[in-house]
Design a protein around this motif. Structure first.
Motif, PDB file in Angstrom:
ATOM      1  N   ASN A 110      45.468  43.469  39.543  1.00 21.67           N
ATOM      2  CA  ASN A 110      44.748  42.525  38.679  1.00 21.67           C
ATOM      3  C   ASN A 110      45.470  41.178  38.647  1.00 21.67           C
ATOM      4  O   ASN A 110      44.838  40.122  38.662  1.00 21.67           O
ATOM      5  CB  ASN A 110      44.602  43.096  37.269  1.00 21.67           C
ATOM      6  CG  ASN A 110      43.733  44.344  37.240  1.00 21.67           C
ATOM      7  OD1 ASN A 110      42.954  44.590  38.163  1.00 21.67           O
ATOM      8  ND2 ASN A 110      43.877  45.156  36.201  1.00 21.67           N
ATOM      9  N   GLY A 111      46.784  41.233  38.633  1.00 21.07           N
ATOM     10  CA  GLY A 111      47.567  39.994  38.686  1.00 21.07           C
ATOM     11  C   GLY A 111      47.320  39.239  39.993  1.00 21.07           C
ATOM     12  O   GLY A 111      47.135  38.017  39.995  1.00 21.07           O
ATOM     13  N   LEU A 112      47.263  39.971  41.096  1.00 21.14           N
ATOM     14  CA  LEU A 112      47.065  39.335  42.408  1.00 21.14           C
ATOM     15  C   LEU A 112      45.726  38.610  42.494  1.00 21.14           C
ATOM     16  O   LEU A 112      45.602  37.590  43.189  1.00 21.14           O
ATOM     17  CB  LEU A 112      47.166  40.383  43.527  1.00 21.14           C
ATOM     18  CG  LEU A 112      48.586  40.905  43.813  1.00 21.14           C
ATOM     19  CD1 LEU A 112      48.539  42.169  44.674  1.00 21.14           C
ATOM     20  CD2 LEU A 112      49.432  39.823  44.503  1.00 21.14           C
ATOM     21  N   THR A 113      44.698  39.126  41.765  1.00 20.15           N
ATOM     22  CA  THR A 113      43.386  38.461  41.842  1.00 20.15           C
ATOM     23  C   THR A 113      43.429  37.049  41.249  1.00 20.15           C
ATOM     24  O   THR A 113      42.514  36.273  41.469  1.00 20.15           O
ATOM     25  CB  THR A 113      42.263  39.251  41.111  1.00 20.15           C
ATOM     26  OG1 THR A 113      42.482  39.188  39.695  1.00 20.15           O
ATOM     27  CG2 THR A 113      42.179  40.690  41.562  1.00 20.15           C
ATOM     28  N   GLN A 114      44.475  36.743  40.487  1.00 21.09           N
ATOM     29  CA  GLN A 114      44.587  35.389  39.921  1.00 21.09           C
ATOM     30  C   GLN A 114      44.798  34.333  41.001  1.00 21.09           C
ATOM     31  O   GLN A 114      44.545  33.157  40.769  1.00 21.09           O
ATOM     32  CB  GLN A 114      45.761  35.303  38.923  1.00 21.09           C
ATOM     33  CG  GLN A 114      45.656  36.242  37.732  1.00 21.09           C
ATOM     34  CD  GLN A 114      44.430  35.978  36.881  1.00 21.09           C
ATOM     35  OE1 GLN A 114      44.139  34.853  36.528  1.00 21.09           O
ATOM     36  NE2 GLN A 114      43.697  37.043  36.573  1.00 21.09           N
ATOM     37  N   ALA A 158      41.310  39.561  50.695  1.00 20.30           N
ATOM     38  CA  ALA A 158      41.785  40.954  50.785  1.00 20.30           C
ATOM     39  C   ALA A 158      40.909  41.830  49.895  1.00 20.30           C
ATOM     40  O   ALA A 158      40.480  41.404  48.821  1.00 20.30           O
ATOM     41  CB  ALA A 158      43.241  41.037  50.346  1.00 20.30           C
ATOM     42  N   THR A 159      40.633  43.061  50.338  1.00 19.41           N
ATOM     43  CA  THR A 159      39.785  43.955  49.542  1.00 19.41           C
ATOM     44  C   THR A 159      40.570  44.509  48.348  1.00 19.41           C
ATOM     45  O   THR A 159      41.803  44.424  48.296  1.00 19.41           O
ATOM     46  CB  THR A 159      39.273  45.137  50.377  1.00 19.41           C
ATOM     47  OG1 THR A 159      40.392  45.959  50.736  1.00 19.41           O
ATOM     48  CG2 THR A 159      38.542  44.675  51.624  1.00 19.41           C
ATOM     49  N   HIS A 160      39.812  45.122  47.441  1.00 17.35           N
ATOM     50  CA  HIS A 160      40.430  45.780  46.281  1.00 17.35           C
ATOM     51  C   HIS A 160      41.533  46.742  46.742  1.00 17.35           C
ATOM     52  O   HIS A 160      42.673  46.673  46.286  1.00 17.35           O
ATOM     53  CB  HIS A 160      39.349  46.527  45.497  1.00 17.35           C
ATOM     54  CG  HIS A 160      39.858  47.342  44.355  1.00 17.35           C
ATOM     55  ND1 HIS A 160      40.206  46.789  43.144  1.00 17.35           N
ATOM     56  CD2 HIS A 160      40.105  48.673  44.239  1.00 17.35           C
ATOM     57  CE1 HIS A 160      40.628  47.741  42.333  1.00 17.35           C
ATOM     58  NE2 HIS A 160      40.584  48.900  42.971  1.00 17.35           N
ATOM     59  N   PRO A 214      47.656  46.964  54.450  1.00 16.58           N
ATOM     60  CA  PRO A 214      48.736  45.976  54.405  1.00 16.58           C
ATOM     61  C   PRO A 214      49.980  46.512  53.691  1.00 16.58           C
ATOM     62  O   PRO A 214      49.870  47.304  52.748  1.00 16.58           O
ATOM     63  CB  PRO A 214      48.132  44.828  53.592  1.00 16.58           C
ATOM     64  CG  PRO A 214      47.094  45.473  52.749  1.00 16.58           C
ATOM     65  CD  PRO A 214      46.540  46.615  53.560  1.00 16.58           C
ATOM     66  N   THR A 215      51.128  46.069  54.148  1.00 14.91           N
ATOM     67  CA  THR A 215      52.376  46.424  53.462  1.00 14.91           C
ATOM     68  C   THR A 215      53.200  45.175  53.142  1.00 14.91           C
ATOM     69  O   THR A 215      54.282  45.286  52.586  1.00 14.91           O
ATOM     70  CB  THR A 215      53.230  47.381  54.316  1.00 14.91           C
ATOM     71  OG1 THR A 215      53.499  46.730  55.558  1.00 14.91           O
ATOM     72  CG2 THR A 215      52.524  48.699  54.580  1.00 14.91           C
TER      73      THR A 215
END
Ligand SMILES: NC(=O)c1ccc[n+]([C@@H]2O[C@H](COP(=O)([O-])OP(=O)(O)OC[C@H]3O[C@@H](n4cnc5c(N)ncnc54)[C@H](O)[C@@H]3O)[C@@H](O)[C@H]2O)c1
Ligand SMILES: [Zn+2]
Length: 364
Positions: free
Chosen positions: A259-263, A270-272, A307-308
């Motif tokens: 959720n933080g990354l969606t900011q 990138a997908t969910h 992804p990593t």
């Protein structure tokens, strides 16, 4: 001891060509159906779904989903449902179309059918809708009283959909056990506001072991549009096991970090499931898991094409400020990161992302 709650959809149907049985399974639920799906998904499956429902004697309206699960779209779809005097809504497609149908159904007394055409998330079985702004930033979860009456997933449809979305579903499901386990260890509550059950913990764990046992073969089969028993196993893990596991098992850091990354706008491509994978690796670092353990999980993610590293989710060279924005949002007061067995601060999250990225880079 406090109360424990386990909840689930009323029915789950999975298999080759079951999309053509939608009418038979939906017929007891009502008389008039609105099917919500985006333009692409309507083009691909609209006719089959309409034929199946009409053959069972149901009235059908196909409605185009406009792409974001925002308050405005939810209200629009609820109005469409009312205009048709419908008593069933089918959410068909990915997580956003299904979430929008779920949220719109709350404005009605009717039934909800989830019809995922990708195994990209664990949204189909849940009672949760994830609400975004029109621009795609996470706003909040809505948790509803009711679950879908029916979840129907056609594995031939899933195998012919883009493999990237199938991988994403593995990423979403890979988080489930780690989060449920963290929440259980800390005595945190699930989204139902109570303790988890042993049942949900075992389901979450089975999601993980199924992915480890079948994930690679399943991805290789889906790359060739083939339905093997490994594909059946992973579709079940991504959809049913992960869905029941996260809801009744508990969430923790991985989804809060997602959720933080969606900011950050840069992560929107990138997908969910891809962002959740980074959240999972950061959670493991945050929890102080041993090097070999984190490397093993990252190695699996890498092997199935998830992804990593931060660069792989659009954050090529993130500034300290950008990571601080992610970390602050991940640690918002209502976030599930506080279900971790250790206290977590934004600084911890930022540095866990850096640490997870470093481990991910070893695989390059
Ligand atoms: N409610 C929950 O419990 C829950 C759980 C996990 C994720 N989510 C939410 O789900 C969303 C992510 O869902 P997503 O990753 O499925 O993405 P999405 O819903 O944004 O997009 C799915 C895409 O796949 C395409 N598509 C669907 N079926 C296809 C097919 N058969 N062939 C080709 N293309 C096809 C659609 O056109 C769409 O572009 C996020 O909003 C996330 O927050 C909700
Ligand atoms: Zn998820």
């Amino acid at each position: 001891m406090t109360t424990q709650i386990f909840r689930s959809p009323a029915g789950y149907v999975q298999g080759r060509n079951v999309i053509d049985d939608l009418g038979t399974h939906a017929e007891p639920l009502g008389e008039t159906v609105v099917v919500l799906a985006d333009e692409l998904v309507l083009d691909l499956f609209g006719d089959r779904v309409r034929d199946s429902l009409e053959a069972a004697g149901l009235e059908v309206a196909l409605e185009e989903f406009r792409g974001e699960c925002s308050e405005r779209e939810i209200e629009r779809v609820a109005d469409v449902h009312a205009d048709h005097d419908a008593d069933v809504i089918v959410g068909m497609g990915g997580g956003k179309a299904i979430d929008t149908a779920r949220a719109a159904r709350e404005h009605t007394d009717g039934a909800l059918v989830s019809l995922p055409t990708v195994a990209s998330t664990d949204a189909p079985t849940s009672s949760v809708a994830v609400i975004y702004t029109e621009a795609g930033e996470f706003v909040e979860f809505h948790v509803y009283e009711r679950h879908p009456e029916l979840v129907l997933i056609d594995t031939e449809v899933i195998a012919s959909a883009p493999t990237r979305l199938f991988r994403g579903g593995i990423g979403d499901a890979l988080a489930t056990w780690f989060e449920a386990d963290a929440a259980y260890r800390s005595g945190a509550t699930t989204i139902f506001g109570t303790r988890s059950t042993r049942t949900a913990q075992e389901i979450a764990k089975l999601a993980y072991t199924t992915l480890r046992d079948h994930g690679r073969s399943a991805v290789e089969a889906v790359e060739r549009d083939a339905v093997t028993e490994s594909v059946e196993a992973v579709v079940e893990a991504n959809t049913l096991l992960s869905g029941l596991g996260f809801e009744s098992g508990g969430l923790a850091a991985a989804h809060a970090i997602h959720n933080g990354l969606t900011q950050l706008e840069a992560t929107h491509e990138a997908t969910h499931g891809e962002k959740v994978t980074i959240g999972t690796l950061a959670q493991l670092v945050l929890e102080g898991r041993e090097d070999a353990f984190v490397e093993d999980v990252a190695g699996f993610a890498n092997a199935v094409g998830l992804p990593t590293t931060l660069a792989e989710i659009g954050l090529e060279d993130p500034s300290t400020e950008d990571l601080a924005v992610v970390a602050e949002a991940a640690c918002a007061e209502e976030e599930t990161i506080h279900n971790e067995p250790v206290p977590v601060t934004p600084d911890d999250v930022r540095d866990s992302l850096v640490g997870a990225d470093a481990i991910g880079r070893r695989l390059e």
